[in-house]
Design a protein around this motif. Structure first.
Motif, PDB file in Angstrom:
ATOM      1  N   SER A  65       0.905  -1.236   0.054  1.00 22.94           N
ATOM      2  CA  SER A  65      -0.196  -0.140   0.020  1.00 22.94           C
ATOM      3  C   SER A  65       0.732   1.517   0.117  1.00 22.94           C
ATOM      4  CB  SER A  65      -0.980   0.082   1.250  1.00 22.94           C
ATOM      5  OG  SER A  65      -0.192  -0.188   2.423  1.00 22.94           O
ATOM      6  N   GLY A  66       2.219   1.210  -0.541  1.00 21.06           N
ATOM      7  CA  GLY A  66       2.893   2.209  -0.620  1.00 21.06           C
ATOM      8  C   GLY A  66       4.039   2.207   0.475  1.00 21.06           C
ATOM      9  N   PRO A  67       4.969   3.088   0.416  1.00 18.35           N
ATOM     10  CA  PRO A  67       6.250   3.280   1.051  1.00 18.35           C
ATOM     11  C   PRO A  67       5.778   3.597   2.528  1.00 18.35           C
ATOM     12  CG  PRO A  67       6.096   5.347  -0.210  1.00 18.35           C
ATOM     13  CD  PRO A  67       5.030   4.398  -0.712  1.00 18.35           C
ATOM     14  N   MET A  68       6.388   3.134   3.752  1.00 16.95           N
ATOM     15  CA  MET A  68       6.374   3.282   5.106  1.00 16.95           C
ATOM     16  C   MET A  68       7.488   3.442   5.892  1.00 16.95           C
ATOM     17  SD  MET A  68       4.771   0.421   7.892  1.00 16.95           S
ATOM     18  CE  MET A  68       6.199  -0.610   7.565  1.00 16.95           C
ATOM     19  N   ARG A  69       7.309   4.882   6.321  1.00 14.69           N
ATOM     20  CA  ARG A  69       8.408   5.193   7.061  1.00 14.69           C
ATOM     21  C   ARG A  69       8.463   4.691   8.349  1.00 14.69           C
ATOM     22  NH1 ARG A  69       9.874  11.619   8.408  1.00 14.69           N
ATOM     23  NH2 ARG A  69      10.421  11.428   6.366  1.00 14.69           N
ATOM     24  N   THR A  70       9.388   4.114   8.985  1.00 17.13           N
ATOM     25  CA  THR A  70       9.542   3.237  10.041  1.00 17.13           C
ATOM     26  C   THR A  70      10.787   3.929  10.818  1.00 17.13           C
ATOM     27  OG1 THR A  70       9.125   1.323   8.939  1.00 17.13           O
ATOM     28  CG2 THR A  70      10.207   0.980  10.904  1.00 17.13           C
ATOM     29  N   HIS A  71      10.547   4.292  11.961  1.00 14.84           N
ATOM     30  CA  HIS A  71      11.758   5.040  12.940  1.00 14.84           C
ATOM     31  C   HIS A  71      12.262   3.939  13.587  1.00 14.84           C
ATOM     32  CE1 HIS A  71       9.105   8.950  13.073  1.00 14.84           C
ATOM     33  NE2 HIS A  71       8.420   8.168  12.328  1.00 14.84           N
ATOM     34  N   ILE A  72      13.747   4.185  13.714  1.00 12.49           N
ATOM     35  CA  ILE A  72      14.614   3.058  14.368  1.00 12.49           C
ATOM     36  C   ILE A  72      15.481   3.733  15.389  1.00 12.49           C
ATOM     37  CG2 ILE A  72      16.489   1.653  13.912  1.00 12.49           C
ATOM     38  CD1 ILE A  72      14.113   0.594  12.515  1.00 12.49           C
ATOM     39  N   VAL A  73      15.263   3.030  16.681  1.00 18.55           N
ATOM     40  CA  VAL A  73      16.460   3.451  17.606  1.00 18.55           C
ATOM     41  C   VAL A  73      17.075   2.368  18.038  1.00 18.55           C
ATOM     42  CG1 VAL A  73      15.173   5.677  18.354  1.00 18.55           C
ATOM     43  CG2 VAL A  73      14.691   3.300  19.483  1.00 18.55           C
ATOM     44  N   ARG A  74      18.223   2.356  18.446  1.00 17.96           N
ATOM     45  CA  ARG A  74      19.313   1.235  18.616  1.00 17.96           C
ATOM     46  C   ARG A  74      20.437   1.755  19.631  1.00 17.96           C
ATOM     47  NH1 ARG A  74      23.435  -1.446  15.337  1.00 17.96           N
ATOM     48  NH2 ARG A  74      24.357  -0.830  17.369  1.00 17.96           N
ATOM     49  N   PRO A  75      21.103   0.753  20.100  1.00 22.64           N
ATOM     50  CA  PRO A  75      22.113   1.120  20.939  1.00 22.64           C
ATOM     51  C   PRO A  75      23.265   1.786  20.073  1.00 22.64           C
ATOM     52  CG  PRO A  75      21.464  -0.860  21.665  1.00 22.64           C
ATOM     53  CD  PRO A  75      20.822  -0.516  20.400  1.00 22.64           C
ATOM     54  N   ALA A  76      24.120   2.608  20.705  1.00 22.03           N
ATOM     55  CA  ALA A  76      25.149   3.552  19.763  1.00 22.03           C
ATOM     56  C   ALA A  76      26.279   2.512  19.902  1.00 22.03           C
ATOM     57  CB  ALA A  76      25.493   4.612  20.479  1.00 22.03           C
ATOM     58  N   ALA A  77      26.520   1.485  20.743  1.00 24.07           N
ATOM     59  CA  ALA A  77      27.655   0.702  20.596  1.00 24.07           C
ATOM     60  C   ALA A  77      27.693  -0.352  19.419  1.00 24.07           C
ATOM     61  CB  ALA A  77      27.676   0.006  22.023  1.00 24.07           C
ATOM     62  N   PRO A  78      28.818  -0.364  18.686  1.00 29.94           N
ATOM     63  CA  PRO A  78      28.771  -1.398  17.542  1.00 29.94           C
ATOM     64  C   PRO A  78      28.402  -2.893  18.148  1.00 29.94           C
ATOM     65  CG  PRO A  78      30.656  -0.827  18.196  1.00 29.94           C
ATOM     66  CD  PRO A  78      29.929   0.432  18.928  1.00 29.94           C
ATOM     67  N   GLY A  79      27.801  -3.587  17.165  1.00 32.82           N
ATOM     68  CA  GLY A  79      27.555  -4.948  17.569  1.00 32.82           C
ATOM     69  C   GLY A  79      26.091  -5.338  17.025  1.00 32.82           C
ATOM     70  N   ARG A  80      25.880  -6.591  17.359  1.00 32.19           N
ATOM     71  CA  ARG A  80      24.415  -7.140  16.930  1.00 32.19           C
ATOM     72  C   ARG A  80      23.416  -7.305  17.962  1.00 32.19           C
ATOM     73  NH1 ARG A  80      25.220 -12.406  15.364  1.00 32.19           N
ATOM     74  NH2 ARG A  80      23.380 -12.495  14.286  1.00 32.19           N
ATOM     75  N   TYR A  81      22.464  -6.808  17.589  1.00 31.44           N
ATOM     76  CA  TYR A  81      21.236  -6.726  18.734  1.00 31.44           C
ATOM     77  C   TYR A  81      19.917  -7.610  18.364  1.00 31.44           C
ATOM     78  CZ  TYR A  81      24.106  -3.198  20.880  1.00 31.44           C
ATOM     79  OH  TYR A  81      25.329  -2.580  21.122  1.00 31.44           O
ATOM     80  N   PRO A  82      19.119  -8.017  19.214  1.00 32.85           N
ATOM     81  CA  PRO A  82      17.692  -8.478  18.691  1.00 32.85           C
ATOM     82  C   PRO A  82      17.024  -7.223  18.665  1.00 32.85           C
ATOM     83  CG  PRO A  82      18.500  -8.587  21.275  1.00 32.85           C
ATOM     84  CD  PRO A  82      19.311  -8.312  20.615  1.00 32.85           C
ATOM     85  N   ALA A  83      15.804  -7.553  17.946  1.00 33.31           N
ATOM     86  CA  ALA A  83      14.880  -6.546  17.666  1.00 33.31           C
ATOM     87  C   ALA A  83      13.705  -6.553  18.302  1.00 33.31           C
ATOM     88  CB  ALA A  83      14.778  -6.419  16.200  1.00 33.31           C
ATOM     89  N   ILE A  84      12.842  -5.530  18.168  1.00 29.57           N
ATOM     90  CA  ILE A  84      11.375  -5.415  18.748  1.00 29.57           C
ATOM     91  C   ILE A  84      10.706  -4.727  17.629  1.00 29.57           C
ATOM     92  CG2 ILE A  84       9.928  -4.592  20.605  1.00 29.57           C
ATOM     93  CD1 ILE A  84      12.324  -5.002  22.589  1.00 29.57           C
ATOM     94  N   LEU A  85       9.640  -4.855  17.105  1.00 35.33           N
ATOM     95  CA  LEU A  85       8.827  -4.093  16.357  1.00 35.33           C
ATOM     96  C   LEU A  85       7.806  -3.617  17.486  1.00 35.33           C
ATOM     97  CD1 LEU A  85       7.259  -7.011  13.989  1.00 35.33           C
ATOM     98  CD2 LEU A  85       9.248  -5.610  13.550  1.00 35.33           C
ATOM     99  N   PHE A  86       7.805  -2.237  17.426  1.00 35.67           N
ATOM    100  CA  PHE A  86       7.010  -1.546  18.322  1.00 35.67           C
ATOM    101  C   PHE A  86       6.016  -0.604  17.802  1.00 35.67           C
ATOM    102  CE2 PHE A  86       7.436   2.454  21.692  1.00 35.67           C
ATOM    103  CZ  PHE A  86       6.260   1.635  22.466  1.00 35.67           C
ATOM    104  N   TYR A  87       4.729  -0.975  17.940  1.00 36.25           N
ATOM    105  CA  TYR A  87       3.551  -0.376  17.451  1.00 36.25           C
ATOM    106  C   TYR A  87       3.036   0.670  18.091  1.00 36.25           C
ATOM    107  CZ  TYR A  87       3.742  -4.453  14.411  1.00 36.25           C
ATOM    108  OH  TYR A  87       4.093  -5.667  13.561  1.00 36.25           O
TER     109      TYR A  87
END
Length: 252
Positions: A15-37
């Motif tokens: 249904s078109g492009p969806m802006r999605t806001h991302i916040v994450r820790p500043a430290a480099p590395g890999r992190y688990p993710a959470i969809l937040f509605y």
């Protein structure tokens, strides 16, 4: 843990492009993710603050603009009658299939990110709690937190005020964490008990919490905010996600 704010990704949806806001820790590395509605008001200041707290505990947090088909990118609805009216109109105007497609686009984006471990959870507030509940139908979602999720027991989300969330609860394979305010006029005791009975019937992995609070007790703005209940439930939320998604800040 320092948080990076202000990153956006434009995800393609049917249904078109969806802006999605991302916040994450500043430290480099890999992190688990959470969809937040979010609530019906989209990405408001209280939603951003809650997302920052989640990210500060070691998660990539992705927040979709749920009404991207109808409002310009970056639109925020005010916490007033006009904002409520607009949000509630769009809630039952957008097709349920479009909500689900938005979720699929976010999951696909997150699992492909080089900074994500591939472990994904979901969380939502109010209408967002219902969207998080539906996100749990996807096998990638290991744990889901729903704060006072509206309309599950009535089946009135989306175009035509008709959804199949109650029936599809059997598809949830991950664990649920559901928090409610007993004085919430939007989700009656009968409605909560109807949903609880359904989840018990299905032997869903379930954490069920009720507090003596109003609707929006988590929102740190407005007269219904209850800091004590909000702190207690968010502490349990952090523990839940840590258990289900694992630790972040892992080497790339």
């Amino acid at each position: 843990m320092v948080i990076i704010n202000g990153e956006f990704v434009e995800l393609e949806t049917p249904s078109g492009p969806m802006r999605t806001h991302i916040v994450r820790p500043a430290a480099p590395g890999r992190y688990p993710a959470i969809l937040f509605y979010s609530e019906i008001f989209q990405i408001t200041a209280p939603i951003r603050r809650t997302a920052a707290m989640l990210a500060g505990h070691g998660y990539i947090v992705a927040m979709p603009e749920v009404y991207h088909e109808y409002e310009p990118a970056g639109s925020i609805l005010a916490y007033d009658q006009a904002g409520s009216d607009r949000g509630n109109f769009l809630k039952t105007h957008k097709p349920v299939a479009a909500y689900d497609a938005d979720t699929r686009a976010m999951i696909d984006h997150l699992v492909a990110r080089p900074d994500c471990t591939g472990k994904i959870g979901a969380m939502g507030i109010c209408m967002g709690g219902h969207l998080a509940f539906r996100a749990a139908f996807n096998p990638e979602i290991a744990g889901t937190v729903c704060f006072y999720a509206t309309d599950i027991h009535t089946g009135t989300l989306g175009e035509g005020k008709h959804d199949d969330s109650f029936a599809r609860a059997a598809e949830i394979k991950g664990e649920l964490f559901m928090a409610w305010g007993r004085q919430d006029p939007h989700v009656s005791t009968e409605g909560r008990m109807k949903l609880l009975a359904r989840l018990n019937e299905l032997n869903t992995l379930l954490n069920w919490h009720e507090v003596n609070g109003a609707h929006a007790f988590l929102r740190d703005e407005g007269v219904r905010y209850d800091p004590e209940h909000a702190h207690a439930m968010m502490s349990l939320t952090y523990d839940f996600f840590h258990r289900k998604l694992g630790q972040g800040d892992l080497p790339v």
